[in-house]
Design a protein around this motif. Structure first.
Motif, PDB file in Angstrom:
ATOM      1  N   PHE A 277       0.876  -1.176   0.000  1.00 14.34           N
ATOM      2  CA  PHE A 277       0.000   0.000   0.000  1.00 14.34           C
ATOM      3  C   PHE A 277       0.904   1.213   0.000  1.00 14.34           C
ATOM      4  O   PHE A 277       1.584   1.479   0.980  1.00 14.34           O
ATOM      5  CB  PHE A 277      -0.901   0.005   1.227  1.00 14.34           C
ATOM      6  CG  PHE A 277      -1.880  -1.142   1.232  1.00 14.34           C
ATOM      7  CD1 PHE A 277      -3.070  -1.049   0.544  1.00 14.34           C
ATOM      8  CD2 PHE A 277      -1.587  -2.312   1.910  1.00 14.34           C
ATOM      9  CE1 PHE A 277      -3.963  -2.106   0.522  1.00 14.34           C
ATOM     10  CE2 PHE A 277      -2.478  -3.375   1.892  1.00 14.34           C
ATOM     11  CZ  PHE A 277      -3.665  -3.279   1.202  1.00 14.34           C
ATOM     12  N   LEU A 278       0.931   1.914  -1.108  1.00 12.25           N
ATOM     13  CA  LEU A 278       1.884   3.005  -1.241  1.00 12.25           C
ATOM     14  C   LEU A 278       1.379   4.257  -0.546  1.00 12.25           C
ATOM     15  O   LEU A 278       0.177   4.388  -0.275  1.00 12.25           O
ATOM     16  CB  LEU A 278       2.139   3.250  -2.733  1.00 12.25           C
ATOM     17  CG  LEU A 278       2.898   2.069  -3.343  1.00 12.25           C
ATOM     18  CD1 LEU A 278       2.524   1.850  -4.789  1.00 12.25           C
ATOM     19  CD2 LEU A 278       4.399   2.272  -3.198  1.00 12.25           C
ATOM     20  N   PRO A 279       2.293   5.199  -0.278  1.00 13.92           N
ATOM     21  CA  PRO A 279       1.864   6.441   0.363  1.00 13.92           C
ATOM     22  C   PRO A 279       0.791   7.108  -0.498  1.00 13.92           C
ATOM     23  O   PRO A 279       0.898   7.120  -1.721  1.00 13.92           O
ATOM     24  CB  PRO A 279       3.142   7.290   0.387  1.00 13.92           C
ATOM     25  CG  PRO A 279       4.259   6.318   0.299  1.00 13.92           C
ATOM     26  CD  PRO A 279       3.751   5.161  -0.501  1.00 13.92           C
ATOM     27  N   GLU A 295      -2.183   2.169  -4.951  1.00 12.18           N
ATOM     28  CA  GLU A 295      -1.825   3.574  -4.743  1.00 12.18           C
ATOM     29  C   GLU A 295      -3.081   4.446  -4.791  1.00 12.18           C
ATOM     30  O   GLU A 295      -3.075   5.600  -4.418  1.00 12.18           O
ATOM     31  CB  GLU A 295      -0.803   4.018  -5.801  1.00 12.18           C
ATOM     32  CG  GLU A 295       0.101   5.130  -5.305  1.00 12.18           C
ATOM     33  CD  GLU A 295       1.222   5.459  -6.275  1.00 12.18           C
ATOM     34  OE1 GLU A 295       1.397   4.699  -7.252  1.00 12.18           O
ATOM     35  OE2 GLU A 295       1.906   6.468  -6.060  1.00 12.18           O
ATOM     36  N   GLY A 296      -4.189   3.858  -5.256  1.00 14.16           N
ATOM     37  CA  GLY A 296      -5.429   4.615  -5.393  1.00 14.16           C
ATOM     38  C   GLY A 296      -6.373   4.408  -4.222  1.00 14.16           C
ATOM     39  O   GLY A 296      -5.950   4.139  -3.106  1.00 14.16           O
ATOM     40  N   THR A 297      -7.669   4.510  -4.506  1.00  9.87           N
ATOM     41  CA  THR A 297      -8.690   4.438  -3.471  1.00  9.87           C
ATOM     42  C   THR A 297      -9.533   3.182  -3.651  1.00  9.87           C
ATOM     43  O   THR A 297     -10.013   2.908  -4.747  1.00  9.87           O
ATOM     44  CB  THR A 297      -9.607   5.678  -3.572  1.00  9.87           C
ATOM     45  OG1 THR A 297      -8.789   6.838  -3.423  1.00  9.87           O
ATOM     46  CG2 THR A 297     -10.679   5.678  -2.498  1.00  9.87           C
ATOM     47  N   VAL A 298      -9.699   2.435  -2.587  1.00  9.69           N
ATOM     48  CA  VAL A 298     -10.487   1.207  -2.643  1.00  9.69           C
ATOM     49  C   VAL A 298     -11.467   1.207  -1.481  1.00  9.69           C
ATOM     50  O   VAL A 298     -11.088   1.464  -0.344  1.00  9.69           O
ATOM     51  CB  VAL A 298      -9.586  -0.049  -2.564  1.00  9.69           C
ATOM     52  CG1 VAL A 298     -10.426  -1.310  -2.616  1.00  9.69           C
ATOM     53  CG2 VAL A 298      -8.550  -0.057  -3.674  1.00  9.69           C
TER      54      VAL A 298
ATOM     55  N   VAL B 294      -4.447   2.611   6.292  1.00 14.14           N
ATOM     56  CA  VAL B 294      -3.234   1.881   5.916  1.00 14.14           C
ATOM     57  C   VAL B 294      -2.436   2.768   4.977  1.00 14.14           C
ATOM     58  O   VAL B 294      -2.894   3.097   3.887  1.00 14.14           O
ATOM     59  CB  VAL B 294      -3.590   0.560   5.190  1.00 14.14           C
ATOM     60  CG1 VAL B 294      -2.350  -0.293   5.011  1.00 14.14           C
ATOM     61  CG2 VAL B 294      -4.647  -0.213   5.952  1.00 14.14           C
ATOM     62  N   ASP B 295      -1.261   3.172   5.409  1.00 14.26           N
ATOM     63  CA  ASP B 295      -0.476   4.077   4.579  1.00 14.26           C
ATOM     64  C   ASP B 295       0.972   3.603   4.507  1.00 14.26           C
ATOM     65  O   ASP B 295       1.604   3.392   5.537  1.00 14.26           O
ATOM     66  CB  ASP B 295      -0.554   5.498   5.163  1.00 14.26           C
ATOM     67  CG  ASP B 295       0.083   6.514   4.231  1.00 14.26           C
ATOM     68  OD1 ASP B 295       0.009   6.314   3.009  1.00 14.26           O
ATOM     69  OD2 ASP B 295       0.670   7.488   4.741  1.00 14.26           O
ATOM     70  N   ASP B 296       1.462   3.423   3.303  1.00 16.85           N
ATOM     71  CA  ASP B 296       2.857   3.038   3.083  1.00 16.85           C
ATOM     72  C   ASP B 296       3.217   1.764   3.855  1.00 16.85           C
ATOM     73  O   ASP B 296       4.084   1.779   4.720  1.00 16.85           O
ATOM     74  CB  ASP B 296       3.781   4.203   3.492  1.00 16.85           C
ATOM     75  CG  ASP B 296       5.183   4.001   2.928  1.00 16.85           C
ATOM     76  OD1 ASP B 296       5.364   3.078   2.111  1.00 16.85           O
ATOM     77  OD2 ASP B 296       6.089   4.754   3.328  1.00 16.85           O
ATOM     78  N   CYS B 297       2.540   0.686   3.514  1.00 19.77           N
ATOM     79  CA  CYS B 297       2.749  -0.568   4.235  1.00 19.77           C
ATOM     80  C   CYS B 297       2.952  -1.738   3.290  1.00 19.77           C
ATOM     81  O   CYS B 297       2.545  -1.706   2.133  1.00 19.77           O
ATOM     82  CB  CYS B 297       1.533  -0.891   5.105  1.00 19.77           C
ATOM     83  SG  CYS B 297       1.423   0.163   6.535  1.00 19.77           S
ATOM     84  N   MET B 298       3.571  -2.773   3.839  1.00 16.58           N
ATOM     85  CA  MET B 298       3.645  -4.052   3.159  1.00 16.58           C
ATOM     86  C   MET B 298       2.810  -4.998   4.015  1.00 16.58           C
ATOM     87  O   MET B 298       3.025  -5.089   5.221  1.00 16.58           O
ATOM     88  CB  MET B 298       5.107  -4.493   3.117  1.00 16.58           C
ATOM     89  CG  MET B 298       5.396  -5.670   2.233  1.00 16.58           C
ATOM     90  SD  MET B 298       7.117  -6.179   2.428  1.00 16.58           S
ATOM     91  CE  MET B 298       7.926  -5.134   1.259  1.00 16.58           C
ATOM     92  N   THR B 299       1.832  -5.659   3.402  1.00 17.43           N
ATOM     93  CA  THR B 299       0.907  -6.460   4.201  1.00 17.43           C
ATOM     94  C   THR B 299       0.793  -7.875   3.645  1.00 17.43           C
ATOM     95  O   THR B 299       1.074  -8.109   2.471  1.00 17.43           O
ATOM     96  CB  THR B 299      -0.498  -5.830   4.195  1.00 17.43           C
ATOM     97  OG1 THR B 299      -0.939  -5.759   2.833  1.00 17.43           O
ATOM     98  CG2 THR B 299      -0.505  -4.437   4.783  1.00 17.43           C
ATOM     99  N   GLU B 308      -4.873   1.967  12.794  1.00 18.38           N
ATOM    100  CA  GLU B 308      -4.118   2.828  11.891  1.00 18.38           C
ATOM    101  C   GLU B 308      -2.692   2.304  11.792  1.00 18.38           C
ATOM    102  O   GLU B 308      -2.037   2.084  12.803  1.00 18.38           O
ATOM    103  CB  GLU B 308      -4.133   4.240  12.489  1.00 18.38           C
ATOM    104  CG  GLU B 308      -3.677   5.299  11.540  1.00 18.38           C
ATOM    105  CD  GLU B 308      -3.782   6.692  12.192  1.00 18.38           C
ATOM    106  OE1 GLU B 308      -4.678   6.900  13.034  1.00 18.38           O
ATOM    107  OE2 GLU B 308      -2.946   7.538  11.857  1.00 18.38           O
ATOM    108  N   VAL B 309      -2.199   2.113  10.590  1.00 16.13           N
ATOM    109  CA  VAL B 309      -0.837   1.594  10.446  1.00 16.13           C
ATOM    110  C   VAL B 309      -0.130   2.334   9.322  1.00 16.13           C
ATOM    111  O   VAL B 309      -0.675   2.517   8.233  1.00 16.13           O
ATOM    112  CB  VAL B 309      -0.845   0.057  10.235  1.00 16.13           C
ATOM    113  CG1 VAL B 309      -1.751  -0.370   9.097  1.00 16.13           C
ATOM    114  CG2 VAL B 309       0.556  -0.491  10.025  1.00 16.13           C
ATOM    115  N   SER B 310       1.071   2.810   9.618  1.00 13.39           N
ATOM    116  CA  SER B 310       1.811   3.533   8.586  1.00 13.39           C
ATOM    117  C   SER B 310       3.268   3.103   8.580  1.00 13.39           C
ATOM    118  O   SER B 310       3.834   2.741   9.608  1.00 13.39           O
ATOM    119  CB  SER B 310       1.703   5.044   8.814  1.00 13.39           C
ATOM    120  OG  SER B 310       2.284   5.384  10.048  1.00 13.39           O
ATOM    121  N   HIS B 311       3.853   3.145   7.404  1.00 13.77           N
ATOM    122  CA  HIS B 311       5.258   2.798   7.190  1.00 13.77           C
ATOM    123  C   HIS B 311       5.679   1.571   8.002  1.00 13.77           C
ATOM    124  O   HIS B 311       6.608   1.608   8.800  1.00 13.77           O
ATOM    125  CB  HIS B 311       6.161   3.996   7.530  1.00 13.77           C
ATOM    126  CG  HIS B 311       7.557   3.805   7.026  1.00 13.77           C
ATOM    127  ND1 HIS B 311       8.640   3.701   7.865  1.00 13.77           N
ATOM    128  CD2 HIS B 311       8.038   3.627   5.774  1.00 13.77           C
ATOM    129  CE1 HIS B 311       9.748   3.496   7.151  1.00 13.77           C
ATOM    130  NE2 HIS B 311       9.402   3.445   5.878  1.00 13.77           N
TER     131      HIS B 311
END
Lengths: 366, 379
Positions: A277-279, A295-298, B294-299, B308-311
């Protein structure tokens, strides 16, 4: 010594799946982000310690064989027993509607004769549920039934299924179609091998019939009992069913009742990489499989393996099957996008809840 | 008589990896989880099968249970081959004695019978704790072309790191003229990657002689390689160009993981022609809740995210409950971050639990919660 051997009839077909089953049988429809429908029937078998399983094949069986292989993912690649690929008899005609054709059983007589188990559990491949057949077998033996049919009261309408009328646990009548307030037969039943063989032998002349059409005509001759299955169970026999049941998985209680640690749903492993999930991506209320790049909206969607949702793309209330690319700026709502499709940038695809947009499978793997 | 193999691999997987601290408390280093779904040994095993090597002996010693169950018969990496295969080789008893492997060379020495069974021309010696993608068949080609007795895979490392490695000096033919294990003052920055190809006869002779030497510590880097050099054997260096990491410390584990999470990762896990395979159970798809961020993650599959989970890297079957916040962290498989809990800059072990409302980790240093541990209040 195992008591149960299994048969899965994977050759049910219906026109109501439209273009989605153009090239594959219902049994190998992709489902829930990473599965195929057949995984539920096969997993129910092995999770119930059934290790002799006959799989009656549909007319278009390439994708099904590709998926099951020799059965190793289901621990059915065994020296004794294991997965037996059995020919379906309706080749040439597409065997629409029928699940348990007498001829399918009769023509695979040898499989039944070789099995050392006293009982058979037979199940169709287009029902989604997670069930331990041992509980049903215990009920079958204890109640002294000749035939035990599993049913649910939770399915509202399913005109492709059979409904049953029950009095004190005994099945009195079998009807085509299931409507609100009726008990729906979930195409799963247990019978002793001897009785099954006897019924097949006695009805050789009418072996084009479905087992339950025949049984419906002579229901009083046998002790047919109903066994209520209390977990989540749904039939997938139309595009709307398919969409609804996929969307049901977004409810945590449904997800938890199908995906149980002790009775996992097995499937073919593909060694996919983790998803990314990219920034800037935004994803809520969705199921996402591995190997995806988002990278988009889901929102409110089921995304299968290896999909890319580019920046600025939006996917809402949709099912995106394996290896699709949703290009930047594309907008998708209430749609089912079959495998290997590329949805071009700034393209808008909009169905409605009652009239879903279907994009057929693209021939080439990217 | 078995079919003779050209080359088989012996994979050293018995080390504790004590510098990984809490992460290797109950499992061997090669079995440590990586990127949420892999285990470190996946890289070496995938390299073998992708290089056409279908026979592997895996030498185990420290805490082997999870490693053994994970590797199994090797079928997850396609080692279920009709005349090859994967074999776990633990220390064993003889009629005279029973003892642990005394060193890397001793481990191979005591499994010479296994090597003789396949009677290969070459033996590839590997360790199971490095992250890299390498086609060993190219190294073998070089070994044959150079007519070497031993080929050692090397790569340049940062000068200030050089004293952690076996350091090599070569001549213009890439023949090795000097080898020093972990030198205090390195005069070269060419490091051995611990990947060796031996002519089987050379290996056998060296190991038998080493076994009889009571002063030896029975180690490839410390004893076998210097001994062969001094005997005038032809040792050639094969320069590896690519990404290679020894994930031997908490810092390198964390930094390597985060490198793979970066926008342009230096190592691509996905390569259809050279896939990294693993042996994970089958889990359902990831469940992303209605209020999740979920922001900037590998899942990974089987995880459930409600908070909330980031980087961060989210492992298979791990759960982030509602209102929990996870930042700059690595969640190993099956861990649980309770409702409203906060995890910052941390590694959470497999099946570990950060209970409701608690906080773990801080910006200053990497915090590690070991496998199967439940964080206690005020810890």
């Amino acid at each position: 010594m195992n008591r149960l051997a299994g048969i899965i009839t994977a050759n049910y077909s219906t026109d109501d799946m439209g273009i989605l089953t153009e090239e594959r049988g219902i049994a190998s429809m992709p489902f829930g982000g990473r599965y195929r429908l057949i995984d539920f029937a096969l997993s129910n078998m092995v999770n119930s310690e059934v290790d002799v399983v006959g799989l009656i094949m549909p007319y278009k069986y390439r994708s099904l064989i590709d998926h099951t292989g020799a059965g190793s993912e289901f621990t059915l690649d065994r020296k004794r027993g294991g997965l037996n690929i059995l020919p379906g008899t309706a080749f040439g005609i597409s065997n629409r509607g029928s699940r348990f054709t007498l001829r399918d059983i009769r023509n695979n007589n040898i499989f039944f004769e070789r099995a050392t188990e006293d009982y058979f559990v037979l199940t169709a491949s287009h029902f989604i549920f997670n069930m331990d057949f041992n509980d049903m077998l215990d009920y079958h033996i204890k109640s002294g039934a000749d035939i035990t049919m599993a049913y649910t009261d939770e399915i509202d309408i399913c005109h492709q299924a059979n409904s049953i009328q029950i009095e004190n646990g005994v099945v009195k009548k079998i009807n085509k179609g299931s409507w609100p307030g009726q008990s729906t037969f979930i195409d799963t039943f247990i019978i002793s091998r001897d009785l099954l063989m006897k019924i097949i032998e006695c009805n050789e002349a009418v072996d084009y019939m479905d087992f339950f059409d025949l049984l419906g005509q002579e229901i009083d001759r046998y002790n047919v009992r109903a066994y209520e299955f209390n977990g989540y169970v749904r039939s997938i026999a139309s595009i709307n069913d398919y969409y609804k049941v996929n969307m049901d998985l977004l409810k945590e209680d449904v997800y938890d009742s199908l995906f149980i640690d002790e009775r996992p749903i097995r499937t073919k492993v593909q060694d996919c990489v983790p998803s990314r999930f990219l920034p800037g991506s935004s994803i809520v209320h969705s199921l996402v499989s591995s190997g995806c790049n988002v990278e988009g909206t889901v929102d409110g969607s089921v995304i299968f393996r290896g999909c890319t949702i580019e920046k600025g793309a939006t996917v809402k209330n949709s099912i995106i099957m394996q290896s699709c690319v949703i290009k930047s700026g594309a907008y998708i709502e209430h749609a089912i996008i079959d495998r290997n499709n590329v949805v071009g940038s700034n393209m808008t695809i909009k169905g409605t809840k009652d009239n879903l947009f279907i994009m057929e499978k693209s021939g080439k793997k990217r | 008589m078995r079919k003779q193999k050209e080359c088989i691999a012996m994979l050293l997987a018995g080390g504790q990896g004590s510098r990984l601290g809490a992460l290797t408390k109950n499992i061997a280093k090669p079995a440590v989880s990586f990127c949420g779904k892999y285990r470190i040994i996946d890289f070496s095993l995938s390299n073998c099968i992708n290089s056409g090597i279908d026979t592997v002996g895996v030498l185990t010693q420290y805490r082997p249970f999870q490693l053994n169950t994970y590797v199994g018969n090797g079928s997850a990496w396609d080692f279920n081959d009709i005349d090859g295969g994967l074999y776990i080789l633990p220390p064993y008893m003889t009629e005279r004695e029973g003892r642990w492997y005394a060193g890397t060379a001793d481990a191979i020495y005591r499994n010479l019978e296994f090597i003789e069974l396949y009677n290969p021309q070459y033996v590839l010696i590997l360790s199971g704790d490095h992250l890299y993608r390498m086609d060993y068949s190219k190294m073998l080609d070089s070994h044959k072309k150079k007519n070497a007795d031993v080929t050692i895979s090397v790569m340049p490392v940062d000068w200030d790191e050089a004293s952690r490695f076996g350091i090599i000096t070569t001549d213009e033919n890439k023949d090795i003229v000097k080898f020093t294990e972990k030198p205090k003052e390195p005069d070269s920055n060419l490091a051995s990657m611990g990947v060796y190809i031996f002519n089987t006869s050379v290996l056998k002779k060296a190991l038998i002689e080493d076994a009889e030497d009571e002063t030896s510590s029975h180690d490839f880097g410390k004893n076998i390689i210097p001994k062969l050099l001094s005997e005038g054997k032809r040792l050639n260096a094969f320069e590896f160009k690519g990404y290679w990491r020894d994930i031997g410390t908490i810092d390198s584990y964390y930094n390597t993981s985060m490198e793979l999470l970066s926008l342009n990762p230096p190592f691509n896990l996905m390569d259809d022609h050279f896939p990294i395979m693993s042996n994970s159970n089958i889990f359902p798809v990831q469940f992303i809740g209605e209020e999740a961020k979920v922001d900037d993650c590998m899942t990974n599959n089987g995880c459930k995210i409600f908070g909330e989970v980031s980087h961060s890297i989210v492992g298979i079957e791990s759960v982030i409950e509602k209102d929990a916040v996870v930042k700059d962290s690595i969640l190993l498989p099956g861990c649980r971050i309770g409702k409203g809990a906060t995890v910052i800059h941390a590694i959470i072990g497999e099946e570990a639990v950060v209970p409701e409302g608690t906080t773990f980790g801080s910006e200053d240093e990497i915090a590690v919660l070991g496998n199967d541990i439940t964080l206690e209040e005020g810890n």
